[in-house]
Design a protein around this motif. Sequence first.
Motif, mmCIF file in Angstrom:
data_model
loop_
_atom_site.group_PDB
_atom_site.id
_atom_site.type_symbol
_atom_site.label_atom_id
_atom_site.label_comp_id
_atom_site.label_asym_id
_atom_site.label_seq_id
_atom_site.Cartn_x
_atom_site.Cartn_y
_atom_site.Cartn_z
ATOM 1 N N ILE A 52 -29.233 -20.409 33.091
ATOM 2 C CA ILE A 52 -30.075 -20.005 31.963
ATOM 3 C C ILE A 52 -31.213 -21.022 31.859
ATOM 4 O O ILE A 52 -31.002 -22.144 31.390
ATOM 5 N N PRO A 53 -32.432 -20.659 32.253
ATOM 6 C CA PRO A 53 -33.490 -21.657 32.418
ATOM 7 C C PRO A 53 -34.342 -21.878 31.167
ATOM 8 O O PRO A 53 -35.581 -21.880 31.221
ATOM 9 N N PHE A 71 -21.759 -20.162 32.573
ATOM 10 C CA PHE A 71 -23.133 -20.087 32.093
ATOM 11 C C PHE A 71 -23.650 -21.512 31.930
ATOM 12 O O PHE A 71 -23.238 -22.240 31.026
ATOM 13 N N GLY A 72 -24.548 -21.928 32.848
ATOM 14 C CA GLY A 72 -25.097 -23.270 32.802
ATOM 15 C C GLY A 72 -26.605 -23.235 32.619
ATOM 16 O O GLY A 72 -27.215 -22.180 32.473
ATOM 17 N N PRO A 80 -27.621 -22.483 27.740
ATOM 18 C CA PRO A 80 -27.138 -21.104 27.591
ATOM 19 C C PRO A 80 -26.859 -20.689 26.152
ATOM 20 O O PRO A 80 -26.894 -19.491 25.837
ATOM 21 N N SER A 81 -26.589 -21.662 25.270
ATOM 22 C CA SER A 81 -26.294 -21.288 23.884
ATOM 23 C C SER A 81 -27.521 -20.787 23.144
ATOM 24 O O SER A 81 -27.418 -20.344 21.989
ATOM 25 N N LEU A 82 -28.687 -20.795 23.786
ATOM 26 C CA LEU A 82 -29.861 -20.155 23.201
ATOM 27 C C LEU A 82 -29.785 -18.637 23.311
ATOM 28 O O LEU A 82 -30.517 -17.923 22.627
ATOM 29 N N THR A 98 -17.008 -20.029 30.845
ATOM 30 C CA THR A 98 -17.552 -21.199 30.153
ATOM 31 C C THR A 98 -18.988 -20.990 29.727
ATOM 32 O O THR A 98 -19.805 -20.439 30.479
ATOM 33 N N LEU A 99 -19.314 -21.473 28.539
ATOM 34 C CA LEU A 99 -20.681 -21.478 28.041
ATOM 35 C C LEU A 99 -21.085 -22.913 27.733
ATOM 36 O O LEU A 99 -20.468 -23.574 26.905
#
Length: 375
Positions: free
Chosen positions: A6-7, A55-56, A60-62, A88-89
């Motif tokens: 997740i950039p 999810f890295g 990713p929590s955005l 995983t998040l």
Amino acid sequence: MIYIHIPFCKQACHYCDFHFSTSLQYKSEMIDAFIREIELRYSYLEDRKLESIYFGGGTPSLLEADEISRIIDTIARHFEISTDAEITLETNPDDLSAAKVKAFKSTPINRFSIGIQSFFEEDLRWMNRAHNSQEASAAVMRVQDAGFENITCDLIYGYPLLTDEKWRYNMQQLIDLAVPHISSYSMTVEAKTALDHFIKKGLSPAIDADQAADQMNLLIATLQRAGYEQYEISNFAKDGCYARHNTNYWKGKHYLGIGPSAHSFNGSSRAWNIANNAQYISSIQAKQLPLEVEHLSTTDQINECIMTSLRTMWGLDLAQLEQNFDSSIKAKILDEAAPFLEEQQLVIEDNSLRLSDSGKLIADRIMSELFIIND
């Protein structure tokens, strides 16, 4: 295994050289591109049964809960996700509001990786982290109160502001919060980061290698006394709560990386996507894969095995090494390992070559000495 990069980040940490953007302008297009890339590349993995999804980033929590669910639903259409899969998040504490945690509870996410780094306000400002010290503890407790038990938190050591007293406090906070898994990394100075610039301009002291080594020793001793097992150089777990996704990386399992800059590995080759959000999106929209591929020679595969396995408590399995590669390889590696075995920086136990506690302090040097080099 599948990794989704997740950039996006709210702001740039001074030490970070990962690929991300602080603009969320194209977030919906990026998620569409993830979906399409999964559809285009699912055949990369021969084994369609997934033990983990990660999810890295980036941050990713955005993402919103429905966006995460949409990605996982797409994965489920092309793979069999194990009933006990670890999903995983990675999160920042400031994103974990009560409402956001409640929303994440409705998704298949079952593990949180919380990037705390420090519980001291001045340290967080020096790093340019987005959260404050109060949010760090509150985020962990909020996730626990929502019923999530599989939690890992990150801490950083070996930077100028961190005294040993502060370092002990940071570790004790996570011990007191009963966090079952802790990942801890020595601060490194990556080229072209803000921290690199500050040090070169004399605006920040250089990183002290002796301080980092001392604080690593303090980390190992403190967490072992608290009942954590150091199963990888930077990772500690209670009661066998190992990170399944990362453990599979270190054991050489195959994985598919989705998103800009994400890497993939299938045993014989490595692939990586372009580290440019706009070009990634436009290529995927045109049904073109924006990636480069490196085919691994036998030597590359051996060195990959050395590098990943020696980081873990399981070490380099000498019997498996002999089975997978030419029988002379084991002899070559043991010959190079002899000085480190003599200094007890390496040990052989149960036919596996492993780092001792003193060896962990010079792990990179040991690995480089063991690498096979073609003449």
